[in-house]
Design a protein around this motif. Structure first.
Motif, PDB file in Angstrom:
ATOM      1  N   THR A 187       0.833  -1.208   0.000  1.00 43.64           N
ATOM      2  CA  THR A 187       0.000   0.000   0.000  1.00 43.64           C
ATOM      3  C   THR A 187       0.867   1.258   0.000  1.00 43.64           C
ATOM      4  OG1 THR A 187      -0.208  -0.456   2.366  1.00 43.64           O
ATOM      5  CG2 THR A 187      -2.133  -0.897   1.015  1.00 43.64           C
ATOM      6  N   LEU A 188       2.099   1.106  -0.451  1.00 46.88           N
ATOM      7  CA  LEU A 188       3.010   2.261  -0.489  1.00 46.88           C
ATOM      8  C   LEU A 188       3.012   2.880  -1.884  1.00 46.88           C
ATOM      9  CD1 LEU A 188       5.658   0.540   1.680  1.00 46.88           C
ATOM     10  CD2 LEU A 188       4.510   2.698   2.252  1.00 46.88           C
ATOM     11  N   CYS A 189       2.869   4.176  -1.912  1.00 50.49           N
ATOM     12  CA  CYS A 189       2.796   4.901  -3.180  1.00 50.49           C
ATOM     13  C   CYS A 189       3.420   6.278  -2.994  1.00 50.49           C
ATOM     14  CB  CYS A 189       1.332   5.037  -3.601  1.00 50.49           C
ATOM     15  SG  CYS A 189       1.130   5.744  -5.247  1.00 50.49           S
ATOM     16  N   ASN A 190       3.974   6.803  -4.061  1.00 51.76           N
ATOM     17  CA  ASN A 190       4.519   8.163  -3.997  1.00 51.76           C
ATOM     18  C   ASN A 190       3.406   9.218  -3.977  1.00 51.76           C
ATOM     19  OD1 ASN A 190       4.075   7.106  -6.614  1.00 51.76           O
ATOM     20  ND2 ASN A 190       5.152   8.809  -7.535  1.00 51.76           N
ATOM     21  N   PRO A 242       2.430   7.425   0.775  1.00 53.90           N
ATOM     22  CA  PRO A 242       3.846   7.205   1.117  1.00 53.90           C
ATOM     23  C   PRO A 242       4.047   6.597   2.501  1.00 53.90           C
ATOM     24  CG  PRO A 242       3.511   9.395   0.180  1.00 53.90           C
ATOM     25  CD  PRO A 242       2.144   8.817   0.421  1.00 53.90           C
ATOM     26  N   ASP A 243       3.035   6.682   3.368  1.00 53.01           N
ATOM     27  CA  ASP A 243       3.236   6.177   4.736  1.00 53.01           C
ATOM     28  C   ASP A 243       2.223   5.119   5.155  1.00 53.01           C
ATOM     29  OD1 ASP A 243       1.045   7.818   4.876  1.00 53.01           O
ATOM     30  OD2 ASP A 243       2.108   9.442   5.903  1.00 53.01           O
ATOM     31  N   ASN A 244       1.518   4.506   4.195  1.00 53.38           N
ATOM     32  CA  ASN A 244       0.588   3.434   4.547  1.00 53.38           C
ATOM     33  C   ASN A 244       1.297   2.083   4.430  1.00 53.38           C
ATOM     34  OD1 ASN A 244      -1.400   1.574   4.922  1.00 53.38           O
ATOM     35  ND2 ASN A 244      -2.824   2.416   3.417  1.00 53.38           N
ATOM     36  N   HIS A 245       1.633   1.510   5.577  1.00 48.59           N
ATOM     37  CA  HIS A 245       2.354   0.227   5.595  1.00 48.59           C
ATOM     38  C   HIS A 245       1.420  -0.946   5.878  1.00 48.59           C
ATOM     39  CE1 HIS A 245       6.539   1.742   5.368  1.00 48.59           C
ATOM     40  NE2 HIS A 245       5.995   2.839   5.871  1.00 48.59           N
ATOM     41  N   ALA A 246       0.126  -0.763   5.638  1.00 50.12           N
ATOM     42  CA  ALA A 246      -0.820  -1.864   5.897  1.00 50.12           C
ATOM     43  C   ALA A 246      -0.371  -3.120   5.152  1.00 50.12           C
ATOM     44  CB  ALA A 246      -2.216  -1.454   5.463  1.00 50.12           C
ATOM     45  N   LEU A 247       0.012  -2.948   3.897  1.00 55.37           N
ATOM     46  CA  LEU A 247       0.647  -4.038   3.141  1.00 55.37           C
ATOM     47  C   LEU A 247       2.047  -3.567   2.782  1.00 55.37           C
ATOM     48  CD1 LEU A 247      -2.196  -5.143   0.677  1.00 55.37           C
ATOM     49  CD2 LEU A 247      -1.240  -6.496   2.560  1.00 55.37           C
ATOM     50  N   GLU A 248       3.045  -4.346   3.147  1.00 56.48           N
ATOM     51  CA  GLU A 248       4.433  -3.947   2.892  1.00 56.48           C
ATOM     52  C   GLU A 248       4.861  -4.299   1.462  1.00 56.48           C
ATOM     53  OE1 GLU A 248       6.082  -2.107   4.720  1.00 56.48           O
ATOM     54  OE2 GLU A 248       5.368  -2.343   6.780  1.00 56.48           O
ATOM     55  N   MET A 249       5.984  -3.727   1.049  1.00 53.04           N
ATOM     56  CA  MET A 249       6.596  -4.125  -0.230  1.00 53.04           C
ATOM     57  C   MET A 249       6.855  -5.627  -0.209  1.00 53.04           C
ATOM     58  SD  MET A 249       8.117  -1.529  -2.207  1.00 53.04           S
ATOM     59  CE  MET A 249       7.981   0.254  -2.011  1.00 53.04           C
ATOM     60  N   MET A 250       6.691  -6.273  -1.341  1.00 48.84           N
ATOM     61  CA  MET A 250       7.027  -7.696  -1.405  1.00 48.84           C
ATOM     62  C   MET A 250       8.538  -7.858  -1.536  1.00 48.84           C
ATOM     63  SD  MET A 250       4.065  -9.444  -3.698  1.00 48.84           S
ATOM     64  CE  MET A 250       4.674 -11.076  -3.250  1.00 48.84           C
ATOM     65  N   GLU A 251       9.057  -8.903  -0.909  1.00 49.35           N
ATOM     66  CA  GLU A 251      10.490  -9.191  -1.074  1.00 49.35           C
ATOM     67  C   GLU A 251      10.707  -9.820  -2.442  1.00 49.35           C
ATOM     68  OE1 GLU A 251      11.983 -11.425   2.165  1.00 49.35           O
ATOM     69  OE2 GLU A 251      11.263  -9.957   3.627  1.00 49.35           O
ATOM     70  N   THR A 252      11.843  -9.484  -3.035  1.00 47.60           N
ATOM     71  CA  THR A 252      12.114  -9.933  -4.408  1.00 47.60           C
ATOM     72  C   THR A 252      12.150 -11.461  -4.506  1.00 47.60           C
ATOM     73  OG1 THR A 252      13.316  -7.901  -4.745  1.00 47.60           O
ATOM     74  CG2 THR A 252      13.723  -9.653  -6.332  1.00 47.60           C
ATOM     75  N   GLY A 298      -0.404   0.367  -4.687  1.00 49.29           N
ATOM     76  CA  GLY A 298       0.786   1.201  -4.597  1.00 49.29           C
ATOM     77  C   GLY A 298       1.409   1.490  -5.963  1.00 49.29           C
ATOM     78  N   GLU A 299       2.599   2.001  -5.897  1.00 51.27           N
ATOM     79  CA  GLU A 299       3.304   2.339  -7.131  1.00 51.27           C
ATOM     80  C   GLU A 299       4.443   1.339  -7.364  1.00 51.27           C
ATOM     81  OE1 GLU A 299       3.157   4.223  -9.891  1.00 51.27           O
ATOM     82  OE2 GLU A 299       5.047   3.203 -10.310  1.00 51.27           O
ATOM     83  N   PRO A 300       4.334   0.495  -8.382  1.00 55.75           N
ATOM     84  CA  PRO A 300       5.349  -0.543  -8.606  1.00 55.75           C
ATOM     85  C   PRO A 300       6.762  -0.001  -8.815  1.00 55.75           C
ATOM     86  CG  PRO A 300       3.406  -0.971  -9.936  1.00 55.75           C
ATOM     87  CD  PRO A 300       3.199   0.370  -9.307  1.00 55.75           C
ATOM     88  N   ALA A 356       0.079 -10.738  -2.406  1.00 52.65           N
ATOM     89  CA  ALA A 356       0.612  -9.586  -1.666  1.00 52.65           C
ATOM     90  C   ALA A 356       1.596 -10.108  -0.623  1.00 52.65           C
ATOM     91  CB  ALA A 356      -0.527  -8.808  -1.011  1.00 52.65           C
ATOM     92  N   SER A 357       2.188  -9.191   0.136  1.00 49.64           N
ATOM     93  CA  SER A 357       3.221  -9.589   1.091  1.00 49.64           C
ATOM     94  C   SER A 357       2.685 -10.502   2.191  1.00 49.64           C
ATOM     95  CB  SER A 357       3.854  -8.347   1.720  1.00 49.64           C
ATOM     96  OG  SER A 357       2.841  -7.556   2.340  1.00 49.64           O
ATOM     97  N   ASP A 358       1.369 -10.437   2.456  1.00 44.03           N
ATOM     98  CA  ASP A 358       0.837 -11.261   3.553  1.00 44.03           C
ATOM     99  C   ASP A 358      -0.087 -12.373   3.071  1.00 44.03           C
ATOM    100  OD1 ASP A 358      -1.364  -9.839   2.761  1.00 44.03           O
ATOM    101  OD2 ASP A 358      -1.964  -9.213   4.769  1.00 44.03           O
ATOM    102  N   GLY A 359      -0.031 -12.706   1.806  1.00 47.30           N
ATOM    103  CA  GLY A 359      -0.835 -13.833   1.344  1.00 47.30           C
ATOM    104  C   GLY A 359      -1.420 -13.632  -0.039  1.00 47.30           C
ATOM    105  N   ILE A 360      -2.353 -14.507  -0.372  1.00 46.72           N
ATOM    106  CA  ILE A 360      -2.942 -14.528  -1.717  1.00 46.72           C
ATOM    107  C   ILE A 360      -4.431 -14.194  -1.592  1.00 46.72           C
ATOM    108  CG2 ILE A 360      -3.348 -15.956  -3.758  1.00 46.72           C
ATOM    109  CD1 ILE A 360      -1.012 -17.765  -2.412  1.00 46.72           C
TER     110      ILE A 360
END
Ligand code: SF4
Ligand code: SF4
Length: 300
Positions: free
Chosen positions: A33-36, A48-58, A81-83, A250-254
């Motif tokens: 949920t992170l976006c510029n 820019p500050d919504n961490h409800a869903l984090e960036m996915m790890e590569t 968010g913004e990829p 997403a980072s916390d599941g499907i």
């Protein structure tokens, strides 16, 4: 046929389930949920500050791509968010393009000349297509910027041209929020206005996708939202619902679909795509919008 009102996505009865056919389309909520930007209609409230869903790890993305290949997935989409604020997005696209037609949904702002050059290289080096979707919210500069932020209209058009000059034909993706902004404006042929806008900057073959507004996230669910009932689904073609052939990682599941990402009741599994291949519950007010419009988040 029975439709019943719901409040804040809570149905009064056991909701129906969508049929699940096969996994054709896999989405990644790559930047969570992170976006510029901080658009005031964002249906998943990104900022820019919504961490409800984090960036996915590569590495996690790569593991899902391996699973997708085994399951015969036909196409892959990246969104947020913004990829393009994900630090490894270009490496991830390179890896994805080895096996899948790939699309990226972006607000366009982070794509500078250097990134546009690299995207061109990636596109030319793959046997599969790389599609870029760029979002805009109004053909009118002032009204777009009222939603997306000052200066975004010009920046979006600059990015569009930057990519167009490199032989991309980005799909301008528009949320139909004009009534939300200006209830007085008649609702007439919005598609043509965006085609004309792209033609005005020299685009010979404009591509435009208009998506309906989902009243969720930054837009509250209306008091009298309608839930789907089993009766309503009886003679309905389930293949019109994108959840019959797609899933969102997403980072916390499907999750069942891109629209309900982050909604606990739409989470189908964690870690294993195979486990997420089952009918999902049509419990949310957004399901009624899909039911009425047959909308898909895919390119067309
Ligand atoms: S609508 Fe798109 S660009 Fe705007 S905040 Fe949400 S994810 Fe970011
Ligand atoms: S929001 Fe639409 S795509 Fe998602 S589960 Fe409901 S009907 Fe399916």
């Amino acid at each position: 046929m029975v439709a019943y009102p719901i409040s804040a996505g809570e149905p009064l009865a056991e909701p129906p389930r969508a049929h699940f056919d096969c996994l054709e389309t896999l989405w990644f909520q790559i930047s969570g949920t992170l976006c510029n930007l901080r658009c005031n209609h964002c249906f998943i409230s990104c900022s820019p500050d919504n961490h409800a869903l984090e960036m996915m790890e590569t590495g996690e993305v790569f593991r899902y791509l391996d699973q997708a290949k085994e399951l015969g997935v036909k196409e892959v989409y990246y969104t947020g968010g913004e990829p393009f604020i994900h630090k490894d997005i270009l490496a991830i696209l390179e890896r994805t393009l080895r096996d899948f037609p790939t699309s990226v949904l972006t607000n366009g702002l982070p794509i500078n000349d250097q990134r546009a050059d690299r995207l061109k290289q990636l596109s030319e080096g793959s046997r599969y297509s790389l599609e870029i979707r760029i979002s805009l919210d109004d053909h009118d500069e002032k009204r777009n910027d009222a939603v997306r932020g000052k200066g975004t209209f010009r920046q979006v058009l600059n990015t569009y041209q930057r990519l167009y000059e490199r032989d991309f034909l980005p799909i301008l993706t528009v949320s139909e929020i004009r009534d939300y902004l200006d209830p007085e404006e008649p609702h007439t042929d919005p598609f043509q206005k965006y085609v004309d806008l792209l033609r005005s900057i020299g685009v010979k073959r404009p591509r435009v996708k208009i998506i309906p507004v989902f009243e969720m996230g930054m837009l509250p669910i209306p008091d009298q939202a309608t839930a789907l009932s089993t009766d309503m689904m009886e003679s309905y073609d389930h293949s019109l619902l994108q959840c019959s052939a797609s899933r969102m990682v997403a980072s916390d599941g499907i999750y069942a679909c891109p629209i309900l990402v982050g909604e606990e009741k739409a989470r189908m599994a964690k870690g294993s795509l195979q486990e997420a291949l089952k009918p999902c519950s049509l419990y949310h007010a957004a399901c009624h919008t899909c039911y009425l419009t047959g909308m898909t988040c895919r390119n067309f």
